[in-house]
Design a protein around this motif. Structure first.
Motif, PDB file in Angstrom:
ATOM      1  N   TRP A 250      -2.898   3.124  20.004  1.00 21.32           N
ATOM      2  CA  TRP A 250      -2.606   1.707  19.846  1.00 21.32           C
ATOM      3  C   TRP A 250      -1.529   1.226  20.807  1.00 21.32           C
ATOM      4  O   TRP A 250      -1.626   0.134  21.376  1.00 21.32           O
ATOM      5  N   ASP A 251      -0.502   2.036  21.012  1.00 26.80           N
ATOM      6  CA  ASP A 251       0.561   1.638  21.928  1.00 26.80           C
ATOM      7  C   ASP A 251       0.008   1.434  23.340  1.00 26.80           C
ATOM      8  O   ASP A 251       0.339   0.463  24.030  1.00 26.80           O
ATOM      9  N   TRP A 461      -3.538  14.195  12.926  1.00 23.57           N
ATOM     10  CA  TRP A 461      -3.073  13.138  13.833  1.00 23.57           C
ATOM     11  C   TRP A 461      -3.961  11.906  13.749  1.00 23.57           C
ATOM     12  O   TRP A 461      -3.470  10.776  13.865  1.00 23.57           O
ATOM     13  N   GLN A 464      -2.883  10.015  10.699  1.00 26.81           N
ATOM     14  CA  GLN A 464      -1.641   9.285  10.913  1.00 26.81           C
ATOM     15  C   GLN A 464      -1.877   8.014  11.700  1.00 26.81           C
ATOM     16  O   GLN A 464      -1.286   6.966  11.423  1.00 26.81           O
ATOM     17  N   HIS A 465      -2.778   8.070  12.696  1.00 26.72           N
ATOM     18  CA  HIS A 465      -3.105   6.869  13.466  1.00 26.72           C
ATOM     19  C   HIS A 465      -3.744   5.809  12.566  1.00 26.72           C
ATOM     20  O   HIS A 465      -3.511   4.603  12.746  1.00 26.72           O
ATOM     21  N   VAL A 467      -3.206   5.430   9.281  1.00 22.18           N
ATOM     22  CA  VAL A 467      -2.115   4.874   8.478  1.00 22.18           C
ATOM     23  C   VAL A 467      -1.317   3.866   9.300  1.00 22.18           C
ATOM     24  O   VAL A 467      -1.006   2.752   8.839  1.00 22.18           O
ATOM     25  N   ASP A 468      -0.979   4.250  10.532  1.00 17.93           N
ATOM     26  CA  ASP A 468      -0.212   3.353  11.401  1.00 17.93           C
ATOM     27  C   ASP A 468      -0.968   2.053  11.654  1.00 17.93           C
ATOM     28  O   ASP A 468      -0.368   0.971  11.713  1.00 17.93           O
ATOM     29  N   ARG A 471      -0.774  -0.176   8.649  1.00 14.79           N
ATOM     30  CA  ARG A 471       0.564  -0.754   8.552  1.00 14.79           C
ATOM     31  C   ARG A 471       0.749  -1.892   9.555  1.00 14.79           C
ATOM     32  O   ARG A 471       1.350  -2.920   9.232  1.00 14.79           O
ATOM     33  N   PHE A 472       0.227  -1.720  10.756  1.00 12.31           N
ATOM     34  CA  PHE A 472       0.335  -2.775  11.765  1.00 12.31           C
ATOM     35  C   PHE A 472      -0.456  -4.004  11.332  1.00 12.31           C
ATOM     36  O   PHE A 472       0.055  -5.130  11.333  1.00 12.31           O
ATOM     37  N   VAL A 501       0.374   3.674   3.262  1.00 13.27           N
ATOM     38  CA  VAL A 501       0.284   2.306   3.769  1.00 13.27           C
ATOM     39  C   VAL A 501       1.262   1.407   3.025  1.00 13.27           C
ATOM     40  O   VAL A 501       1.994   0.611   3.627  1.00 13.27           O
ATOM     41  N   GLY A 504       4.842   1.267   4.101  1.00 12.74           N
ATOM     42  CA  GLY A 504       5.144   0.628   5.374  1.00 12.74           C
ATOM     43  C   GLY A 504       5.029  -0.876   5.378  1.00 12.74           C
ATOM     44  O   GLY A 504       5.414  -1.523   6.358  1.00 12.74           O
TER      45      GLY A 504
END
Length: 701
Positions: A250-251, A461, A464-465, A467-468, A471-472, A501, A504
């Motif tokens: 995402w970054d 991993w 985790q992406h 979940v991130d 959250r975003f 989630v 965050g």
């Protein structure tokens, strides 16, 4: 401006004698040659423009009308031509002619696209990607209109306007562009749990592909193959890229939107121009009709997959894209796909979403392309003969003769119905009974198990992406009630996911509960889709500046190029750099114009004087740090190893202060002076082939 200059006249004279068929004098639409096009016809040098200037009026009228309505969804796209060839005859389960003879290549046009954003949005947004293929078969055009997700957000097409309205920008301010992180989508999702499986894909890295060339495609629906004996077989279509399935994180995706909003389109175009033709394998999941109800889900439910562990994907052919369009508007923009474009041997099922698409696509093309004759546009024109009694209408280009009705005797009875020789399209004979009702089948009511299946199939991993991403996305939602309601729905999928989630986004954590779904499908993880181990077309950055050890750069560059990678030398400024041996070395790009997110790996060569040439450059250090944080391969040679030491990757073994090659979680180093050896090159190639290395420890910020 006055008359054309002598230089321009000379240039025009030379152009008129070029081989290009378009070369020649400028004309009006009627073929009248135009001698001057820089000034309007006026009454005197400073007088009013005269309306008798027919060239002015024609030119401005065309300009004023040169835009057509963009697609409601899938507006931003890229396309290419190529061919498809089967591996063997598929006559056992379909009579489709293009799936019979391995020696026959069927021309194709493929269009890739994003869904939510308009034509001017960026390529690397978090979104579904369209993957639509037009086969120009000997029996007529066949359109396999799919996505890079195997499932859709809704089960019944009557909900499609609701879903699209929810995912599109907010109606009061038309924000956000090309994004799903806003209130209306998540309000819809939290109230419509059938969306949860596709939303799980949307929150995964599958929603931000590294390249169209490294992206899977799916037919989404369950279709039906029909063989020459009339026997039907349920079928799911899969496109698998030869280069493997790879994604951005995402970054990176967000930075790419600023650095190069055409990142995916440019990648496809450049690869084809360079002769690195993208290739996909077409596979099918086949289910005999007698097994229609053998699963714990409904085959007609477009929000479900058939796990590959239950029904393996059978490869039946390959597709290669080898030619870019000559004109974006004429081809990529005007290509018209339609799920109803099928050929003998391929038929529909009673999937309610598919039935709606069969109506909607045709209806859309009539509006967007100005009338019913859009199939006569060259990119849509079949190679099979067309004989119909359809006539006239907007943009009719055919000159018809004779009768336009059937039956007739004045035209000799032509065109007549196809005979009974088996070539004509015949619909699959299926008995259908039932009362007219508005009710969803009970077999469509499970909305959670396959969302859980997808999440449980991910590596740590990947989880985790996801979940991130939640959250975003939910962090952009203003209504806290929508955030909380979405978490409540996630808790029915997986309690740990919902808890992570919730922590965050500032809503209460759901009550602890046992997750009822335990199944996994390893085939769904990106780890299982790395490709054939090739590094062809991977973009490798080599950081150089004055004093660089040119021998190191040359040796590694030659090795990587021989493996098919694209290697570029990046320096603080364009032009050349002077190597430690006094020779000049050409720079491909200046560091301020690029970023690590645009490359797949980075190499830091050293200098024989013991000083890492790029160690003092902040852009170079930022470049290397970004590559490391994104799990990309990082190589360093000689004193360049000291650059990695500055980053202080905790626990990663480096060769600084020692000799020999060390490869540790995608970081490949050799502090030995001089040219890179074969051992370093092999280790670096292997690290690039693995694509990402997510088991790394953090670095100092």
């Amino acid at each position: 401006m006055g008359a054309p200059s002598e230089d321009r006249k000379q240039y025009q004279r030379e152009a008129f004698h070029a081989d290009d068929p378009a070369a020649g004098p400028l004309t009006t639409d009627q073929g009248v040659e135009v001698d001057h096009t820089d000034d309007s016809l006026a009454a005197g040098e400073r007088g009013p423009t005269l309306m008798e200037d027919f060239h002015f009026r024609e030119k401005l009228t065309h300009f004023d009308h040169e835009r057509i309505p963009e697609r409601v969804v899938h507006a931003r796209g890229a396309g290419a031509y190529g061919y498809f060839e089967p591996y063997e005859s598929c006559a056992e389960f379909t009579r489709a002619a293009f799936l019979q003879d391995p020696s026959v290549r069927t021309p194709v046009f493929v269009r890739f696209s994003t869904v939510q954003g308009p034509k001017g949005s960026a390529d690397t947004v978090r979104d579904v990607r369209g993957f639509a293929t037009k086969f120009y078969t000997s029996e007529g055009n066949y359109d396999l209109v799919g996505n890079n997700f195997p499932v859709f957000f809704i089960q019944d097409g009557i909900k499609f306007p609701d879903f699209v309205h929810a995912v599109k920008p907010e109606p009061h301010n038309d924000i956000p562009t090309g994004a799903s992180a806003h209130d209306t989508l998540w309000d819809f999702v939290s109230l419509q749990p059938e969306t949860l499986h596709a939303i799980m894909w949307l929150m995964s890295d599958r929603a931000i592909p590294r390249s169209y060339r490294m992206m899977q495609g799916f037919g989404v629906h369950t279709f039906r193959f029909v063989n020459a004996e009339g026997r039907g077989t349920f079928v799911k279509f899969h496109w698998k890229p030869k280069l493997g399935v790879h994604s951005l994180v995402w970054d990176e995706a967000q930075e790419c939107q600023g650095r190069d909003p055409d990142f995916n389109r440019r990648d496809l175009w450049d690869a084809i121009e360079a002769g690195e033709y993208p290739e996909w394998e077409l596979g099918v999941q086949l289910v005999p009709e007698e097994d229609e109800f053998a699963f714990d889900f409904d085959l007609l439910d477009a929000t479900k997959i058939i796990p590959e562990e239950q029904v393996p994907v059978r490869p039946i052919g390959r597709m290669v894209l080898d030619r870019n369009p000559e004109n974006f508007f004429a081809e990529t923009e005007q290509v018209a796909f339609h799920t109803g474009n099928v050929v003998p041997g391929i038929d529909f099922t009673n999937d309610p979403l598919l039935q709606a698409r069969n109506f909607s696509y045709l209806d859309t093309q009539l509006i967007r392309l100005g009338g019913p004759n859009f199939s006569q546009i060259p990119v849509n024109r079949p190679v099979a003969p067309v004989r119909t009694n359809q006539r006239d209408g907007y943009h009719q280009s055919a000159i018809h003769r004779g009768t336009n009705y059937f039956p007739n005797s004045l035209g000799g009875g032509c065109p007549a119905h196809a005979g009974v020789d088996g070539h004509a399209y015949t619909h699959y004979a299926e008995r259908v009974d039932g009362a007219k009702i508005r009710k969803r089948s009970e077999s469509f009511q499970d909305h959670y198990s396959q969302a859980a299946l997808f999440f449980h199939s991910m590596t740590d991993w990947e989880k985790q992406h996801i979940v991130d991403a939640y959250r975003f996305e939910l962090g952009k939602v203003g209504a806290m009630t929508v955030r909380a309601r979405t978490v409540e729905q996630l808790a029915k999928v997986d309690g740990e996911l919902a808890t992570a989630v919730a922590r965050g986004i500032g809503v209460p954590e759901p009550a602890a509960q046992e997750t009822p779904y335990k199944q996994e499908s390893p085939a769904l993880s990106l780890d299982a889709l790395r490709g054939d181990g090739s590094i062809r077309t991977r973009q490798i950055a080599v950081l150089v500046t004055d004093g660089v050890d040119a021998a190191q750069v040359t040796s590694v560059r030659e090795t990587l190029a021989a493996e098919g990678a694209i290697v570029e030398a990046l320096a603080p400024a364009d032009g050349t750099v002077k190597g430690a041996d006094g020779e000049t070395y050409t720079v491909d790009r200046a560091l301020p114009t690029v970023a690590s997110v645009l490359y797949d790996a980075v190499l830091v060569p050293g200098g024989p004087d013991g000083t890492p040439p790029v160690a003092e450059d902040p852009d170079a250090l930022r470049f290397v740090r970004s590559a490391y944080l994104h799990g990309k391969p990082v190589g360093a040679l000689g004193s360049g190893v000291e650059v990695l030491s500055v980053l202080q990757p905790q626990g990663v073994e480096l060769s600084a202060g020692s000799r020999g090659v060390i490869a540790d979680r995608g970081v490949v180093t050799d502090a030995s002076p001089g040219a890179a050896g074969a051992e370093f090159a092999r280790a670096f190639v292997a690290a690039i082939a693995a694509h990402r290395h997510w088991d790394r420890p953090p670095v100092r910020h």
